[in-house]
Enzyme design. Structure first.
Site, PDB file in Angstrom:
ATOM      1  N   ASP A 172     -18.591  14.997  -4.122  1.00 43.38           N
ATOM      2  CA  ASP A 172     -19.204  14.559  -5.301  1.00 43.38           C
ATOM      3  C   ASP A 172     -18.539  13.384  -5.761  1.00 43.38           C
ATOM      4  OD1 ASP A 172     -20.468  14.174  -7.588  1.00 43.38           O
ATOM      5  OD2 ASP A 172     -20.286  16.363  -8.379  1.00 43.38           O
TER       6      ASP A 172
ATOM      7  N   ASN B 101     -21.108   2.471  -1.558  1.00 41.63           N
ATOM      8  CA  ASN B 101     -22.610   2.258  -1.636  1.00 41.63           C
ATOM      9  C   ASN B 101     -23.405   3.429  -2.470  1.00 41.63           C
ATOM     10  OD1 ASN B 101     -25.703   1.771  -0.621  1.00 41.63           O
ATOM     11  ND2 ASN B 101     -25.220   3.764   0.215  1.00 41.63           N
TER      12      ASN B 101
ATOM     13  N   TYR C 266     -28.273   1.997 -15.636  1.00 42.46           N
ATOM     14  CA  TYR C 266     -27.914   1.382 -14.351  1.00 42.46           C
ATOM     15  C   TYR C 266     -27.552  -0.183 -14.313  1.00 42.46           C
ATOM     16  CZ  TYR C 266     -29.252   0.212  -9.739  1.00 42.46           C
ATOM     17  OH  TYR C 266     -29.155  -0.410  -8.301  1.00 42.46           O
TER      18      TYR C 266
ATOM     19  N   LYS D 276     -23.998  -1.393 -13.167  1.00 45.40           N
ATOM     20  CA  LYS D 276     -23.854  -2.412 -11.885  1.00 45.40           C
ATOM     21  C   LYS D 276     -23.184  -3.719 -12.137  1.00 45.40           C
ATOM     22  CE  LYS D 276     -25.588  -0.085  -8.413  1.00 45.40           C
ATOM     23  NZ  LYS D 276     -24.717   0.372  -7.304  1.00 45.40           N
TER      24      LYS D 276
END
Length: 259
Positions: free
Chosen positions: A67, A95, A163, A167
């Protein structure tokens, strides 16, 4: 196996390798000669299928579960990958990540942290752990780290605030890490994909797929192997003077005028 063998002799760890983009990256690494440690959190069956495919290609693979929202788990999976690789780790591809859709209004701190801890904490902790191993590599330090970011780091989308922010942080982490780890021969870059096709996407989001295809000069969605090719390049000797770079792989969508 590829006759080119751009990554021949390398030991690589790909996180989130149980399916989708991670699967494409892992298979391209294996095709270019790397021994690949495949991380997964819950998609063990998918990761085992990828490992079986790597072995069919004549390569070596192992599946490691962790995790990556937990710092100790990040460090453990990197350590286990290196132990499996005989004490070395030449390439890391960060990734693994999550991409829920949720409006800012009503988003809780817990919602925010669920995305940021997975997408950013994992990149920080896995990179730090991998760099420690790469610095001590026999025959001289060195290696490559590639984060999978997103074009949403620079082009926000509604419902993706957590998100997009995560990023953007990943892109800047890579540039900072490239600066600090460069003297040890460690290169750090990001790959920022556009919309990558997956099973069922066209049925689940037909309007979004249509709009992306129309906006992309290349005229199609991305494929997992497109992202894999970019990651192979950055991990290979062809990119030996490339560090701190964000390689956008989006079919040209980012070149589209906004007016």
């Amino acid at each position: 196996m590829s006759a080119v063998g751009l990554l021949a002799g390398q030991v690589a760890l790909v996180t989130g390798a149980g399916g989708g983009i991670g699967r494409g990256i892992a298979l391209r690494f294996a095709a270019e000669g790397a021994a690949v440690a495949l991380h997964c959190r819950t998609s063990d069956e998918g990761a085992q299928e990828v490992a079986a495919r790597v072995r069919e290609l004549g390569g070596e693979a192992v599946v490691l579960r962790a995790d990556l929202a937990v710092e100790d788990e990040c460090r453990r999976v990197v350590r286990e990958a290196a132990e499996w690789g005989g004490g070395r780790l030449d390439a890391l591809v960060n990734n693994a990540g999550v991409q829920p859709v949720q409006e800012l209004a009503g988003m809780t701190v817990a919602d925010w942290r669920a995305v940021v801890d997975t997408n950013v904490l994992s990149v920080f902790a896995c990179t730090q752990a991998a760099a420690e191993i790469m610095r001590e590599k026999e025959g001289g330090g060195g290696g490559s780290v590639t984060h999978v970011a997103s074009i949403e780091a620079a082009h926000p989308a509604s419902g993706h605030a957590h998100y997009c922010a995560s990023k953007a942080a990943v892109v800047m982490h890579a540039r900072s890490a490239a600066l600090e780890y460069g003297p040890y021969g460690i290169r750090v870059n990001t790959v920022s994909p556009g919309l990558v096709d997956r099973e069922g996407l066209a049925e689940a989001w037909p309007d979004g797929v249509r709009r992306f295809q129309q906006a992309a000069p290349v005229g199609r969605l991305g494929r997992a192997e497109d992202i894999g090719d970019a990651c192979v390049f950055l991990a290979s000797r062809l990119a030996s003077w490339v560090s701190g770079h964000d390689l956008v792989v989006d079919g040209g969508v980012s070149a589209r005028p906004t007016w």
